[in-house]
Design a protein around this motif. Structure first.
Motif, PDB file in Angstrom:
ATOM      1  N   ALA A 126      -3.984   2.115  -2.809  1.00  0.00           N
ATOM      2  CA  ALA A 126      -4.813   1.009  -2.314  1.00  0.00           C
ATOM      3  C   ALA A 126      -5.968   1.523  -1.465  1.00  0.00           C
ATOM      4  CB  ALA A 126      -3.935   0.050  -1.506  1.00  0.00           C
ATOM      5  N   ALA A 167      -2.547  -4.846  -2.881  1.00  0.00           N
ATOM      6  CA  ALA A 167      -3.355  -4.304  -3.971  1.00  0.00           C
ATOM      7  C   ALA A 167      -2.836  -4.862  -5.294  1.00  0.00           C
ATOM      8  CB  ALA A 167      -3.265  -2.783  -3.977  1.00  0.00           C
ATOM      9  N   TRP A 170       0.823  -1.206   0.000  1.00  0.00           N
ATOM     10  CA  TRP A 170       0.000   0.000   0.000  1.00  0.00           C
ATOM     11  C   TRP A 170       0.860   1.259   0.000  1.00  0.00           C
ATOM     12  CZ3 TRP A 170      -3.963  -1.239   4.457  1.00  0.00           C
ATOM     13  CH2 TRP A 170      -4.678  -2.400   4.134  1.00  0.00           C
TER      14      TRP A 170
END
Length: 571
Positions: free
Chosen positions: A224, A213, A140
């Motif tokens: 994300a 993600a 992320w």
């Protein structure tokens, strides 16, 4: 519709560091704010929203809190705060605090204990994970660029920070954390605070398992938002917070909730949801940039049809079911006059036009300090002039990516949050009357022409127009409780709508540009009986509304107390 004080009043946002310095240290403070309460009372606002005032290392200008129940020393003492609140209340002005519940400072006692060892009782107050495959726990990207994870050498684990590494995220899965935060909010309520703006509240819940993600380009980190924005459990936690804390008093709550439309917003503010009173939406804030996150720095041209579409969607979906929070500027956004208005020949007219939209839509209007005098972006020319952590991160990363300094500084001049954080311009003396010392951030160079003293001495100033708008909302219930009907939906230059309530109507006509289009009222709507109640041009002659020529940025507001739609026989 239920009447509430926060529906019927305008709210004025103060960024304390930049509002008014009383002791010459170059930083705004509570005594400075107190000295300007009469000014705010004259403007007519009903509440002040204060950006964070708590003890903080100030890495992110107070949004990194190290003690929720102490006042930042730069701003004064708790006695100064109590005096400010008492003086505000005596003037009929309520006080709304900015409350940061997603994260703390890494200097907060909770985090100091949490990182001291993996078996510390407060370890689980924050989100800790081991790395995987020799790297981060997941991929992320932080809002402030880079990974959301920071490695801790002592305990050999990573902690999560959606913002700066100095702002570790709290673990809302831990009931002790939730109880501590509830108790802290009650403490402020007992002091007489009237409401809270909940910072980053949409992010307090993270996806179960903290999954990676999608990353087709195999980048180190990727956006994300879907894994930490507006997840379902946020609503469970907010219902609990409302039931146990907020609902026990006549409070106002507004949440910062990026990445949602009005249908999702109703999950927060729907009358039957019992969570929040309002949320700040961001759809219109993204119209002049390519995207969000790191994409926000890349500009693009905005389109009036997009503004109309977004605002109209929020107005119609929330009407009768929830409540809007209307704004164009705040501490996290560049000055709206530099984005959507005109900072040159038509500065006054365009500032008044934009204010008209925010105040005459249904919802609570928010005024960010200085917009009532038409303050603009500072457009600093050197990176040394900037103070914002997000801005400096972007500058350093962009240099590494090969962007030229000229290109980067152009983006900063347009998009940096510091554009909104320059000192309030009180007069044309040194440092704009903000301080007798050296200001913590440079004053906008146009303060000699744009300042409060000048505005108060000019009957046609932006300040008095704001004052008139606030008075108009108090005079006509249709402005607060009326429904919304868009006119001229496909007109590329004119934004117009009618508000209707209990047999009264308000019609707003706004030219968003510096040319001279013609407004044409539908033949279905009678142009008889309309009274011109506000305009941003001196000359108030009545024109035929079925063909009304408009001057640059011209705004006209009409009122009538009989329905305007003609009966079918007359159509």
């Amino acid at each position: 519709m239920i009447r509430k004080w926060w529906k019927e009043n305008a709210i004025y946002q103060i960024y304390p560091r930049s509002f008014k310095d009383s002791n010459g240290d170059g930083i705004g403070d509570f005594q400075g704010i107190i000295s300007k309460l009469d000014y705010l009372q004259e403007l007519g606002i009903g509440a002040i929203w204060l950006c964070p005032i708590y003890e903080s290392p100030n890495f992110d200008n107070g949004y990194d809190i190290s003690d929720f129940q102490a006042i930042m020393k730069d701003f004064g003492t708790m006695q100064d705060f109590d005096e400010f609140m008492r003086e505000a209340h005596e003037r009929g002005i309520k006080v709304v605090l900015d409350m940061v519940l997603n994260h703390t400072s890494d200097k907060h006692d909770w985090f100091v204990e949490s990182r001291s060892s993996i078996d510390n009782p407060k370890r689980d107050y924050y989100i800790w994970r081991k790395g995987k495959n020799g790297g981060y726990p997941n991929n992320w990207e932080s809002y402030f660029s880079g990974s959301v994870w920071e490695y801790d050498q002592e305990t050999e684990e990573y902690y999560m920070h959606l913002y700066a590494r100095q702002q570790p995220d709290l673990n809302w899965e831990n009931k002790e954390v939730v109880n501590e935060l509830h108790d802290m909010i009650r403490w402020w309520m007992d002091k007489g605070v009237d409401g809270f703006r909940l910072d980053a509240i949409a992010h307090i819940v993270k996806a179960v398992g903290l999954p990676d993600a999608d990353n087709p380009q195999n980048l180190p980190v990727v956006q994300a938002f879907q894994f930490f924005s507006n997840l379902e459990k946020v609503h469970t936690l907010l219902k609990d917070l409302n039931q146990q804390v907020f609902a026990t008093r006549d409070l106002m709550t507004v949440g910062e909730t990026s990445g949602l439309g009005p249908e999702q917003a109703l999950e927060y503010v729907g009358n039957e949801r019992h969570e929040l009173d309002m949320v700040f939406q961001f759809e219109h804030m993204h119209l002049d940039c390519v995207g969000t996150g790191s994409s926000k720095w890349v500009g693009r041209s905005w389109n009036l049809l997009d503004i109309k579409k977004i605002m109209s969607h929020w107005q119609t979906v929330l009407h009768g079911k929830g409540w809007n929070a209307n704004y164009f500027s705040n501490h996290d956004q560049p000055r709206h006059l530099s984005r959507f208005g005109n900072t040159g020949e038509y500065r006054k007219q365009s500032a008044k036009m934009l204010a008209t939209l925010i105040h005459l839509l249904q919802g609570t209007p928010y005024i960010y300090q200085g917009e009532e005098i038409g303050m603009t972006n500072a457009s600093f020319e050197h990176i040394e002039d900037y103070r914002d952590v997000e801005t400096i991160n972007y500058y350093n990363i962009s240099l590494k990516e090969g962007k030229t300094e000229k290109e980067i500084l152009q983006n900063l001049a347009r998009r940096s949050r510091d554009n909104a954080r320059t000192p309030m311009q009180w007069d044309n003396t040194t440092h704009a009357g903000f301080t007798d010392g050296n200001p913590w951030i440079q004053v906008n160079s146009n303060y000699t022409d744009i300042n409060v003293e000048q505005a108060l001495n000019d009957p046609d100033s932006i300040f008095y127009y704001y004052k008139n708008l606030i008075a108009l909302r108090k005079k006509y219930p249709v402005v607060i409780y009326g429904d919304y009907r868009l006119l001229c939906a496909l007109h590329h230059q004119v934004y117009s709508f009618i508000r209707s309530y209990e047999g009264t109507e308000l019609m707003v006509i706004m030219n968003f540009f510096d040319d001279e289009p013609t407004f044409e009222l539908s033949e279905r709507i009678s142009d008889e009986g309309w009274e011109l109640v506000l305009s941003n041009y001196d000359e108030h002659e009545h024109h035929h509304l079925h063909s009304l020529p408009l001057r640059p940025y011209e705004t006209r507001v009409y009122y009538k107390d009989t329905p305007s739609v003609l009966p079918k026989a007359a159509q």
